[in-house]
Scaffold this motif. Structure first.
Motif, PDB file in Angstrom:
ATOM      1  N   ASN A 197      70.947  19.964  65.905  1.00 41.20           N
ATOM      2  CA  ASN A 197      70.846  19.443  64.543  1.00 41.20           C
ATOM      3  C   ASN A 197      71.091  20.500  63.472  1.00 41.20           C
ATOM      4  O   ASN A 197      70.447  20.517  62.438  1.00 41.20           O
ATOM      5  N   GLY A 198      72.010  21.423  63.762  1.00 40.70           N
ATOM      6  CA  GLY A 198      72.402  22.416  62.767  1.00 40.70           C
ATOM      7  C   GLY A 198      71.401  23.539  62.545  1.00 40.70           C
ATOM      8  O   GLY A 198      71.515  24.276  61.574  1.00 40.70           O
ATOM      9  N   LYS A 199      70.433  23.693  63.414  1.00 38.52           N
ATOM     10  CA  LYS A 199      69.416  24.734  63.246  1.00 38.52           C
ATOM     11  C   LYS A 199      69.775  25.947  64.097  1.00 38.52           C
ATOM     12  O   LYS A 199      69.171  26.220  65.122  1.00 38.52           O
ATOM     13  N   ARG A 200      70.781  26.691  63.636  1.00 38.88           N
ATOM     14  CA  ARG A 200      71.282  27.845  64.381  1.00 38.88           C
ATOM     15  C   ARG A 200      70.228  28.921  64.598  1.00 38.88           C
ATOM     16  O   ARG A 200      70.278  29.652  65.564  1.00 38.88           O
ATOM     17  N   GLN A 201      69.267  29.018  63.688  1.00 41.67           N
ATOM     18  CA  GLN A 201      68.242  30.059  63.793  1.00 41.67           C
ATOM     19  C   GLN A 201      67.397  29.894  65.051  1.00 41.67           C
ATOM     20  O   GLN A 201      66.771  30.831  65.503  1.00 41.67           O
ATOM     21  N   GLN A 202      67.382  28.688  65.635  1.00 42.41           N
ATOM     22  CA  GLN A 202      66.563  28.416  66.812  1.00 42.41           C
ATOM     23  C   GLN A 202      67.273  28.764  68.116  1.00 42.41           C
ATOM     24  O   GLN A 202      66.678  28.636  69.180  1.00 42.41           O
TER      25      GLN A 202
END
Length: 66
Positions: A51-56
């Motif tokens: 869902n676009g949460k690259r930091q994870q």
């Protein structure tokens, strides 16, 4: 210039993780690693960055998924 198939190593995944945490876009990561951007999107999904949460993104999680 056509890119050839490249299997990502654990070191590549750690580099992707660092670039994600630095806020780089998937297309920038793909260019830096000389792979197609679809490879990066698949890798991000494999590493838990949905869902676009690259930091994870987690290189360890992606490595265990293979």
């Amino acid at each position: 210039m056509a890119r050839k198939y490249k299997r990502l190593s654990y070191e590549d995944r750690k580099e992707i993780e660092a670039m994600c945490k630095a806020g780089k876009k998937a297309s920038e990561i793909a260019e830096a690693m000389n792979v197609h951007r679809a490879t990066i999107y698949h890798e991000l999904t494999r590493g838990g960055a949905e869902n676009g949460k690259r930091q994870q993104y987690s290189a360890d999680m992606a490595q265990k998924a293979i």
